[in-house]
Design a protein around this motif. Sequence first.
Motif, mmCIF file in Angstrom:
data_model
loop_
_atom_site.group_PDB
_atom_site.id
_atom_site.type_symbol
_atom_site.label_atom_id
_atom_site.label_comp_id
_atom_site.label_asym_id
_atom_site.label_seq_id
_atom_site.Cartn_x
_atom_site.Cartn_y
_atom_site.Cartn_z
ATOM 1 N N ALA A 227 0.847 -1.194 0.000
ATOM 2 C CA ALA A 227 0.000 0.000 0.000
ATOM 3 C C ALA A 227 0.879 1.240 0.000
ATOM 4 C CB ALA A 227 -0.932 0.007 1.208
ATOM 5 N N GLY A 228 0.459 2.250 -0.747
ATOM 6 C CA GLY A 228 1.215 3.486 -0.758
ATOM 7 C C GLY A 228 0.661 4.479 -1.752
ATOM 8 N N THR A 229 1.165 5.704 -1.666
ATOM 9 C CA THR A 229 0.769 6.759 -2.600
ATOM 10 C C THR A 229 1.782 6.826 -3.732
ATOM 11 O OG1 THR A 229 1.985 8.414 -1.328
ATOM 12 C CG2 THR A 229 -0.333 8.072 -0.762
ATOM 13 N N ALA A 230 1.419 7.548 -4.783
ATOM 14 C CA ALA A 230 2.316 7.773 -5.927
ATOM 15 C C ALA A 230 2.935 6.465 -6.403
ATOM 16 C CB ALA A 230 3.397 8.788 -5.549
ATOM 17 N N ARG A 231 2.095 5.456 -6.622
ATOM 18 C CA ARG A 231 2.594 4.137 -7.028
ATOM 19 C C ARG A 231 3.012 4.169 -8.492
ATOM 20 N NH1 ARG A 231 0.507 -0.351 -3.887
ATOM 21 N NH2 ARG A 231 1.689 -1.664 -5.343
ATOM 22 N N ASP A 232 4.272 3.839 -8.766
ATOM 23 C CA ASP A 232 4.760 3.749 -10.140
ATOM 24 C C ASP A 232 5.233 2.330 -10.464
ATOM 25 O OD1 ASP A 232 7.064 3.595 -8.670
ATOM 26 O OD2 ASP A 232 8.031 5.340 -9.587
ATOM 27 N N ASP A 233 4.865 1.385 -9.591
ATOM 28 C CA ASP A 233 5.287 0.001 -9.773
ATOM 29 C C ASP A 233 4.186 -0.881 -10.343
ATOM 30 O OD1 ASP A 233 3.833 0.435 -7.373
ATOM 31 O OD2 ASP A 233 4.542 -1.490 -6.571
ATOM 32 N N LEU A 234 3.104 -0.272 -10.809
ATOM 33 C CA LEU A 234 1.935 -1.037 -11.245
ATOM 34 C C LEU A 234 1.733 -0.909 -12.746
ATOM 35 C CD1 LEU A 234 -0.477 0.051 -8.362
ATOM 36 C CD2 LEU A 234 0.819 -2.089 -8.532
ATOM 37 N N ASP A 235 1.092 -1.908 -13.319
ATOM 38 C CA ASP A 235 0.745 -1.907 -14.738
ATOM 39 C C ASP A 235 -0.696 -1.423 -14.864
ATOM 40 O OD1 ASP A 235 0.132 -2.346 -17.365
ATOM 41 O OD2 ASP A 235 0.599 -4.486 -17.366
ATOM 42 N N PRO A 236 -0.913 -0.195 -15.315
ATOM 43 C CA PRO A 236 -2.288 0.319 -15.395
ATOM 44 C C PRO A 236 -3.202 -0.543 -16.268
ATOM 45 C CG PRO A 236 -0.706 2.098 -15.672
ATOM 46 C CD PRO A 236 0.070 0.821 -15.727
ATOM 47 N N ALA A 237 -2.654 -1.150 -17.327
ATOM 48 C CA ALA A 237 -3.480 -2.001 -18.182
ATOM 49 C C ALA A 237 -3.981 -3.220 -17.408
ATOM 50 C CB ALA A 237 -2.686 -2.444 -19.408
ATOM 51 N N GLU A 238 -3.149 -3.754 -16.536
ATOM 52 C CA GLU A 238 -3.558 -4.894 -15.712
ATOM 53 C C GLU A 238 -4.653 -4.486 -14.731
ATOM 54 O OE1 GLU A 238 -1.392 -8.452 -13.126
ATOM 55 O OE2 GLU A 238 -0.510 -6.431 -13.122
ATOM 56 N N LEU A 239 -4.502 -3.304 -14.136
ATOM 57 C CA LEU A 239 -5.532 -2.805 -13.222
ATOM 58 C C LEU A 239 -6.852 -2.603 -13.956
ATOM 59 C CD1 LEU A 239 -3.533 -0.081 -11.215
ATOM 60 C CD2 LEU A 239 -3.859 -2.496 -10.639
ATOM 61 N N ALA A 241 -7.929 -4.000 -16.729
ATOM 62 C CA ALA A 241 -8.523 -5.272 -17.144
ATOM 63 C C ALA A 241 -9.212 -5.956 -15.972
ATOM 64 C CB ALA A 241 -7.445 -6.185 -17.730
ATOM 65 N N MET A 242 -8.584 -5.910 -14.798
ATOM 66 C CA MET A 242 -9.207 -6.531 -13.626
ATOM 67 C C MET A 242 -10.477 -5.793 -13.223
ATOM 68 S SD MET A 242 -7.635 -7.296 -9.831
ATOM 69 C CE MET A 242 -6.933 -8.890 -10.347
ATOM 70 N N LEU A 243 -10.436 -4.456 -13.264
ATOM 71 C CA LEU A 243 -11.614 -3.678 -12.891
ATOM 72 C C LEU A 243 -12.765 -3.938 -13.860
ATOM 73 C CD1 LEU A 243 -12.843 -1.587 -11.006
ATOM 74 C CD2 LEU A 243 -11.826 0.206 -12.409
ATOM 75 N N HIS A 244 -12.456 -4.014 -15.154
ATOM 76 C CA HIS A 244 -13.492 -4.279 -16.147
ATOM 77 C C HIS A 244 -14.104 -5.660 -15.935
ATOM 78 C CE1 HIS A 244 -15.649 -4.080 -19.919
ATOM 79 N NE2 HIS A 244 -15.092 -5.218 -20.301
ATOM 80 N N ALA A 245 -13.272 -6.674 -15.699
ATOM 81 C CA ALA A 245 -13.777 -8.028 -15.477
ATOM 82 C C ALA A 245 -14.610 -8.101 -14.207
ATOM 83 C CB ALA A 245 -12.607 -9.009 -15.409
ATOM 84 N N HIS A 246 -14.187 -7.371 -13.175
ATOM 85 C CA HIS A 246 -14.923 -7.360 -11.913
ATOM 86 C C HIS A 246 -16.318 -6.765 -12.113
ATOM 87 C CE1 HIS A 246 -15.117 -7.287 -7.454
ATOM 88 N NE2 HIS A 246 -15.841 -6.188 -7.647
ATOM 89 N N ARG A 247 -16.377 -5.649 -12.837
ATOM 90 C CA ARG A 247 -17.670 -5.019 -13.107
ATOM 91 C C ARG A 247 -18.562 -5.925 -13.948
ATOM 92 N NH1 ARG A 247 -17.292 0.459 -15.904
ATOM 93 N NH2 ARG A 247 -19.537 0.372 -15.533
ATOM 94 N N GLU A 248 -17.967 -6.577 -14.945
ATOM 95 C CA GLU A 248 -18.742 -7.481 -15.804
ATOM 96 C C GLU A 248 -19.321 -8.640 -15.001
ATOM 97 O OE1 GLU A 248 -19.391 -7.625 -19.325
ATOM 98 O OE2 GLU A 248 -19.007 -5.478 -19.084
ATOM 99 N N ALA A 306 -11.508 -4.022 -7.082
ATOM 100 C CA ALA A 306 -11.635 -5.108 -8.048
ATOM 101 C C ALA A 306 -10.787 -6.282 -7.577
ATOM 102 C CB ALA A 306 -11.185 -4.665 -9.439
ATOM 103 N N ALA A 307 -11.242 -7.485 -7.886
ATOM 104 C CA ALA A 307 -10.530 -8.683 -7.447
ATOM 105 C C ALA A 307 -10.850 -9.834 -8.377
ATOM 106 C CB ALA A 307 -10.939 -9.035 -6.012
ATOM 107 N N LEU A 308 -9.955 -10.817 -8.399
ATOM 108 C CA LEU A 308 -10.263 -12.071 -9.074
ATOM 109 C C LEU A 308 -11.424 -12.745 -8.358
ATOM 110 C CD1 LEU A 308 -6.688 -13.607 -9.580
ATOM 111 C CD2 LEU A 308 -8.092 -12.445 -11.298
ATOM 112 N N PRO A 309 -12.235 -13.520 -9.053
ATOM 113 C CA PRO A 309 -13.287 -14.273 -8.359
ATOM 114 C C PRO A 309 -12.656 -15.287 -7.412
ATOM 115 C CG PRO A 309 -13.093 -14.989 -10.648
ATOM 116 C CD PRO A 309 -12.234 -13.777 -10.514
ATOM 117 N N PRO A 310 -13.339 -15.652 -6.314
ATOM 118 C CA PRO A 310 -12.766 -16.633 -5.378
ATOM 119 C C PRO A 310 -12.330 -17.920 -6.074
ATOM 120 C CG PRO A 310 -14.708 -15.621 -4.439
ATOM 121 C CD PRO A 310 -14.629 -15.132 -5.845
#
Length: 370
Positions: A227-239, A241-248, A306-310
């Motif tokens: 957890a943290g602010t100003a995160r530059d270690d993440l792949d926005p495309a991965e985030l 895609a997960m958010l879209h799948a979670h909403r779907e 957003a999260a993967l399904p259980p």
Amino acid sequence: MPRLGVAARRAALKRHANPRARPMTWTVRVLDPRTDPEPAGWAAFLETQQAPLTWDYGLLGIESRPSRSPYLLTLVSDGAELVAAVLAMVCRPSPSAEPASVGGLARWGPRWLEVQHAWLSCYPAWLFAEALDADARREILRRFEQAACRRTGPGCLGVVYRAVTPDTAGLVAGRGRLVREVLPALVLENTFADLDGWLAALSRNRRSSLRGQLRKIAADPDVVVRAGTARDDLDPAELAAMLHAHRESKGPVRLDRRGPVTAEYLGALVRRPDVVTTTYHDAAGRLLAFTDLLDHPVTPLHQHWAALPPGGGRPKHLYFDVVVRGVRHMIERRRKFLALGRGATELKVSLGFSPSPVFGAVVPRPVTRW
């Protein structure tokens, strides 16, 4: 006739006594954040208003450019001073995911305006200078309706207000206007000295199960929490895609004209110093879940979760860890409230959050001319 003369004189005296309430001095502009430059004084206006960070003009443009329901920002000025702003999405009945056009032939197609921040359901999508009284604010919203509908075109069917608080519902009420209570927002008031104080306020069963779930997460070697602010270690495309799948996975939301949250927007969001992004990975580095907390001097807000399904390998109960971290942030930063958005009311109430009433209003196009 004498009574009308007295009323007119009283109104004139009132406007003279309160310069902020003189509607004839206002200038109304409608901007498209996708193409129009940031207006002068915008950042200072937001700071004075303690506006949520999603009002940032750069973020509005990034969010709006690929959207099927782009924003229009209506500004009201008194001379050179900004005194009000209203944000609205231009929505179409078509479910097309293609970016929408505001001008050209599209102006003749059916569309309407929704006054809301697409992903900020706890706040009305307007800002007013403190000096403006209720009458002035009501008049400004009428001016917004007329100007924004004209900008949207002859096909504009009217205006829908999506997130109106009880104390501001009177601003959008009136003849021909339909105002109804909708799904409440869930808000926790900070009355706690520490996290244990919050836990002690919960029911015994909820407190016991919550502590047990948190112990399991902390002891699981296959769950890595960062957890943290100003995160530059993440792949926005991965985030994204997960958010879209979670909403779907939750199924379609009735009358929802918001488009997908893009990688570009999430990339800009998680790199901000006022956004706390929490991620959950397994030991192999696979993303299991993420959330972002938008900090605010009064009411921080959990915006995306957003999260993967259980069944996809995610441990259960990660969401409870998200809530605990948000409550800890509220207490340690001495914020007055924490907002969890809308939905899952029963679960959030069990965690000490209170339903905060929210109203919606429908204003048909002919009514905006009154």
